[in-house]
Design a protein around this motif. Structure first.
Motif, PDB file in Angstrom:
ATOM      1  N   TYR A 294       2.219  -8.150  -1.954  1.00  0.00           N
ATOM      2  CA  TYR A 294       1.963  -6.680  -1.775  1.00  0.00           C
ATOM      3  C   TYR A 294       0.349  -6.323  -1.595  1.00  0.00           C
ATOM      4  O   TYR A 294      -0.205  -6.449  -2.485  1.00  0.00           O
ATOM      5  CB  TYR A 294       2.758  -5.869  -2.745  1.00  0.00           C
ATOM      6  CG  TYR A 294       2.739  -4.546  -2.843  1.00  0.00           C
ATOM      7  CD1 TYR A 294       3.283  -3.519  -1.989  1.00  0.00           C
ATOM      8  CD2 TYR A 294       1.737  -3.891  -4.026  1.00  0.00           C
ATOM      9  CE1 TYR A 294       2.912  -2.131  -1.879  1.00  0.00           C
ATOM     10  CE2 TYR A 294       1.519  -2.298  -3.969  1.00  0.00           C
ATOM     11  CZ  TYR A 294       2.342  -1.629  -2.951  1.00  0.00           C
ATOM     12  OH  TYR A 294       2.066  -0.323  -2.868  1.00  0.00           O
ATOM     13  N   ARG A 315      -4.221  -3.393  -4.641  1.00  0.00           N
ATOM     14  CA  ARG A 315      -2.742  -3.472  -4.727  1.00  0.00           C
ATOM     15  C   ARG A 315      -2.112  -1.760  -4.972  1.00  0.00           C
ATOM     16  O   ARG A 315      -1.759  -1.498  -5.693  1.00  0.00           O
ATOM     17  CB  ARG A 315      -2.145  -4.293  -5.912  1.00  0.00           C
ATOM     18  CG  ARG A 315      -2.645  -5.731  -5.728  1.00  0.00           C
ATOM     19  CD  ARG A 315      -2.341  -6.447  -6.988  1.00  0.00           C
ATOM     20  NE  ARG A 315      -3.398  -6.132  -7.939  1.00  0.00           N
ATOM     21  CZ  ARG A 315      -4.500  -6.630  -8.140  1.00  0.00           C
ATOM     22  NH1 ARG A 315      -4.897  -7.625  -7.306  1.00  0.00           N
ATOM     23  NH2 ARG A 315      -5.320  -6.277  -9.149  1.00  0.00           N
ATOM     24  N   ALA A 320      -1.629  -1.527   1.581  1.00  0.00           N
ATOM     25  CA  ALA A 320      -0.343  -2.180   2.193  1.00  0.00           C
ATOM     26  C   ALA A 320      -0.273  -1.759   3.423  1.00  0.00           C
ATOM     27  O   ALA A 320       0.178  -2.439   4.529  1.00  0.00           O
ATOM     28  CB  ALA A 320       0.757  -1.988   1.194  1.00  0.00           C
TER      29      ALA A 320
END
Length: 341
Positions: A294, A315, A320
């Motif tokens: 992710y 993250r 993403a």
């Protein structure tokens, strides 16, 4: 801020992950290919935190943003799943499991007591490794249930095992519980002894769930060089330092299409590794294999170029969505290496 080559070499002993110096001509090629890239990555791809590029067994390029070093442990998210697959291959070689076709309940008898749907009792490791267990899929970590066998196996089935791909943290966590039971020790202990230490990876951390068991879906933290070393083992089909650290046949099976795959990466799926559609090599050659986490954590193995790329990113949902790490690999790094052939 990225580090000079001298600084990088000085830090490498922290994890014992280092590569032989490239021949002068090869080193010169790499320096030309990646000249000016530090500033390019720093300014144009702010999500990317670190990069390590291996080419033909040599460290071709490395980048670290300010605050990150070659010794920094980074949360690799679902790259953990791909490492879990390699541990399964090690356990198969050691005789702890017979192979992907084995019933999970044979190594985790508690499953028979906790499951309410008979389909859970028919689950084989292959169903967990290929994300075709039959549950709807679950991508969000839930600390109070991630390592709780009852919570995992009592989820409602939406398909028979083996018939439908759904990316599912629960399936990977169940595989981790069963594998730890099979090897008779915590996964982190087995991983250190059987996989990571032989590769020179001394620095890692593995987060546990609420019940104190290491997770299979996520939770592993590695250095960027450690990620690259794992990719190098996959590139060599499990061969390391003159011996078979993993069965070559298992590594090939893990990194070829086993199911259609789909969301979130949109590629076919092997055994907890994503598999690239198409490729740069000749027909019948090994496809590229990807461990994906992710936010943009990647181990990208490209056999056609004898290359491994490890990338870490922020993250966050925004990272993403932007996908800068994968863009850097596919649009910039792999073409740069291809021009060196």
């Amino acid at each position: 801020m990225s580090r000079s080559w001298a600084q990088r070499a000085a830090v490498s002993a922290v994890d014992d992950v280092a590569w032989p110096a490239a021949p002068a001509a090869t080193a010169a090629q790499h320096q030309r290919a990646f000249a000016g890239w530090d500033e390019r990555v720093r300014t144009q791809m702010p999500d990317v935190q670190s990069v390590a590029v291996l080419h033909r067994g040599h460290l071709a390029y490395e980048f670290y943003r300010a605050g990150v070093t070659p010794g920094s442990l980074q949360d690799v998210q679902s790259v953990t799943k791909s490492v879990l697959a390699l541990l399964f291959g090690a356990a198969q070689a050691d005789g702890h499991v017979r192979g992907p076709g084995e019933l999970v309940a044979l190594r985790l008898p508690q499953l028979l007591r906790e499951a309410t749907d008979p389909r859970a009792q028919r689950l084989r490791f292959a169903h967990l490794l290929t994300m075709t267990a039959g549950w709807a899929g679950e991508q969000t970590a839930k600390r109070d249930r991630d390592d709780d066998l009852r919570q995992i196996v009592r989820r409602p089935f939406v398909a028979d095992p083996g018939t439908r791909f759904a990316y599912d943290n629960g399936a990977a966590n169940l595989a981790a519980l069963a594998l730890a039971n099979a090897v008779g020790q915590p996964l982190s202990t087995y991983a250190r002894q059987r996989l990571l230490a032989p590769l020179g990876i001394q620095r890692f951390a593995w987060r546990q769930g609420a019940l104190g068991r290491e997770l299979g879906a996520l939770g592993l933290s590695l250095t960027t060089r450690g990620m690259a070393r794992i990719g190098e083992l996959v590139l060599s089909e499990g061969q390391w330092a003159g011996r078979a650290l993993l069965p070559a046949a298992f590594v090939r099976d893990a990194t070829r299409r086993q199911s259609a795959g789909g969301y979130p990466v949109g590629q076919p799926y092997g055994y907890l590794w994503w598999v690239a559609n198409g490729g740069r090599g000749r027909q019948g050659a090994r496809p590229a294999a990807m461990a994906s986490g992710y936010g943009g954590q990647w181990i990208y193995v490209e056999p056609a170029l004898q290359a491994v790329v490890a990338v870490t990113s922020r993250r966050t949902p925004e990272s993403a969505a932007r996908g800068q790490g994968l863009t850097l690999i596919r649009r910039d790094i792999l073409p740069a290496l291809q021009r060196l052939r």
